[in-house]
Write an enzyme that holds these catalytic residues in place. Structure first.
Site, PDB file in Angstrom:
ATOM      1  N   SER A 104       0.820  -1.200   0.000  1.00 33.62           N
ATOM      2  CA  SER A 104       0.000   0.000   0.000  1.00 33.62           C
ATOM      3  C   SER A 104       0.867   1.267   0.000  1.00 33.62           C
ATOM      4  O   SER A 104       1.630   1.494  -0.938  1.00 33.62           O
ATOM      5  CB  SER A 104      -0.944  -0.039   1.204  1.00 33.62           C
ATOM      6  OG  SER A 104      -1.928   0.957   1.125  1.00 33.62           O
ATOM      7  N   GLU A 163     -10.448  -3.131  -5.364  1.00 34.99           N
ATOM      8  CA  GLU A 163      -9.828  -2.054  -4.589  1.00 34.99           C
ATOM      9  C   GLU A 163      -9.624  -0.803  -5.435  1.00 34.99           C
ATOM     10  O   GLU A 163      -9.496  -0.867  -6.660  1.00 34.99           O
ATOM     11  CB  GLU A 163      -8.504  -2.509  -3.978  1.00 34.99           C
ATOM     12  CG  GLU A 163      -7.430  -2.959  -4.956  1.00 34.99           C
ATOM     13  CD  GLU A 163      -6.094  -3.137  -4.253  1.00 34.99           C
ATOM     14  OE1 GLU A 163      -5.652  -2.192  -3.579  1.00 34.99           O
ATOM     15  OE2 GLU A 163      -5.500  -4.217  -4.369  1.00 34.99           O
ATOM     16  N   HIS A 217      -7.749  -5.107  -1.025  1.00 31.19           N
ATOM     17  CA  HIS A 217      -6.481  -4.407  -0.853  1.00 31.19           C
ATOM     18  C   HIS A 217      -5.502  -5.250  -0.031  1.00 31.19           C
ATOM     19  O   HIS A 217      -5.846  -5.776   1.023  1.00 31.19           O
ATOM     20  CB  HIS A 217      -6.774  -3.083  -0.135  1.00 31.19           C
ATOM     21  CG  HIS A 217      -5.611  -2.170   0.030  1.00 31.19           C
ATOM     22  ND1 HIS A 217      -4.887  -1.688  -1.040  1.00 31.19           N
ATOM     23  CD2 HIS A 217      -5.051  -1.634   1.147  1.00 31.19           C
ATOM     24  CE1 HIS A 217      -3.936  -0.884  -0.589  1.00 31.19           C
ATOM     25  NE2 HIS A 217      -4.012  -0.838   0.736  1.00 31.19           N
TER      26      HIS A 217
END
Length: 298
Positions: A144, A238, A268
């Site tokens: 991320s 996502e 995610h």
């Protein structure tokens, strides 16, 4: 198709996700405290060493070589998470005597906006090189926001003539901090973790007065010339779905090899959750890391 366990997890996360169209300030310290508490509940893999340093944590087997390193940068939206929090991913790689995992600790927004986090990743890289680790004996990895910092760090090293790592691994990387990519809006309702207010939150808490299209903030706008081979994964459900493809295009336009895995029906950073596709992704990532570090398969 996702398995039952991850579908239940995704449904639970979706029900608890705030339905914010615009950014609402949060108690980030409380979020960080909760993630720390959750991470300490996870036992270390058997026969694993955890060692704190000024820049993060070593995770490895007792006799593992620390001259070859998986340099891991945690996610958490630039404002939460931590080096201990990311043990959930690092534990998948603490199985070899041939290399060690180093989880980077970096300052978090909004108390420490850009470029503080990137500066701390640079400091961690320099710390390891001062310990005798060559840049080419590292693989950078991150999830991320950590994936964003992986690309930013690699671009910084390239721009400043420092030795690049052997490879880059990112899970659901944040490729841009603007809202130029369609999936940010098109998949906001499908995403069980990231809200529609993400871009606004970044502008208020992280970017400050900097140009959002600067490559160290939004790597998709960077020149990837000279970067090492890349491994990525992303879930179809996502908001950062298009980020992975934009990063892939930026790399391939400069002749950089990219392996991109798509988690069908998944969320995610899906390799952190129990599922058949997650196991496949972790094994693929491990193979990439060990190939780039030139070590035997664990």
């Amino acid at each position: 198709m996702p398995g039952l366990m991850i579908r239940l997890i995704m449904n639970a996360l979706r029900k608890s996700k705030p339905d914010n169209i615009h950014y609402v300030p949060r108690d980030y310290e409380a979020v960080r405290k909760q993630s720390r508490e959750n991470s300490t509940k996870l036992p270390l893999p058997k026969n694993t060493v955890k060692e704190k340093t000024p820049c993060g944590y070593w995770y490895c087997k007792p006799g593992a070589s620390r001259k070859k390193v998986l340099f891991y940068i945690h996610g958490g939206g630039f404002n939460s998470g931590g080096a201990e929090y990311s043990i959930n991913m690092a534990r998948n790689f603490c199985k070899s005597d041939d290399y060690a995992v180093f989880n980077v600790e970096y300052r978090l927004a909004p108390e420490h906006p850009f470029p503080a986090g990137l500066e701390d990743c640079i400091s961690a890289y320099r710390y390891l090189t001062q310990q005798g680790v060559r840049g080419s004996d590292m693989v950078f990895a991150g999830d991320s926001a950590g994936g964003n910092l992986v690309f930013a760090l690699a671009l910084y090293l390239r721009d400043h003539g420092l030795e690049l790592p052997a490879g880059l691994c990112t899970l659901s990387p944040v490729g841009a901090l603007d809202d130029s990519l369609p999936s940010r809006k098109e998949r906001a309702d499908r995403d069980c973790i990231i809200g529609a207010d993400f871009t606004e939150e970044m502008q208020i808490t992280y970017i400050g007065g900097h140009d959002v299209r600067a490559p160290y903030l939004s790597p998709i706008y960077g020149d990837f010339t000279g970067l090492p081979p890349i491994w990525m994964c992303v879930g179809t459900e996502e908001v950062f779905y298009d980020d992975a493809f934009a990063l892939q295009a930026a790399a391939q336009n400069k002749g950089i090899p990219v392996e991109l895995l798509i988690g069908k029906g998944l969320c995610h950073v899906y390799p952190m959750f129990p599922d058949r596709q997650s196991k496949i992704a972790v094994e693929s990532m491990r193979n990439f890391i060990e190939k780039r570090l030139r070590v035997s398969k664990s």
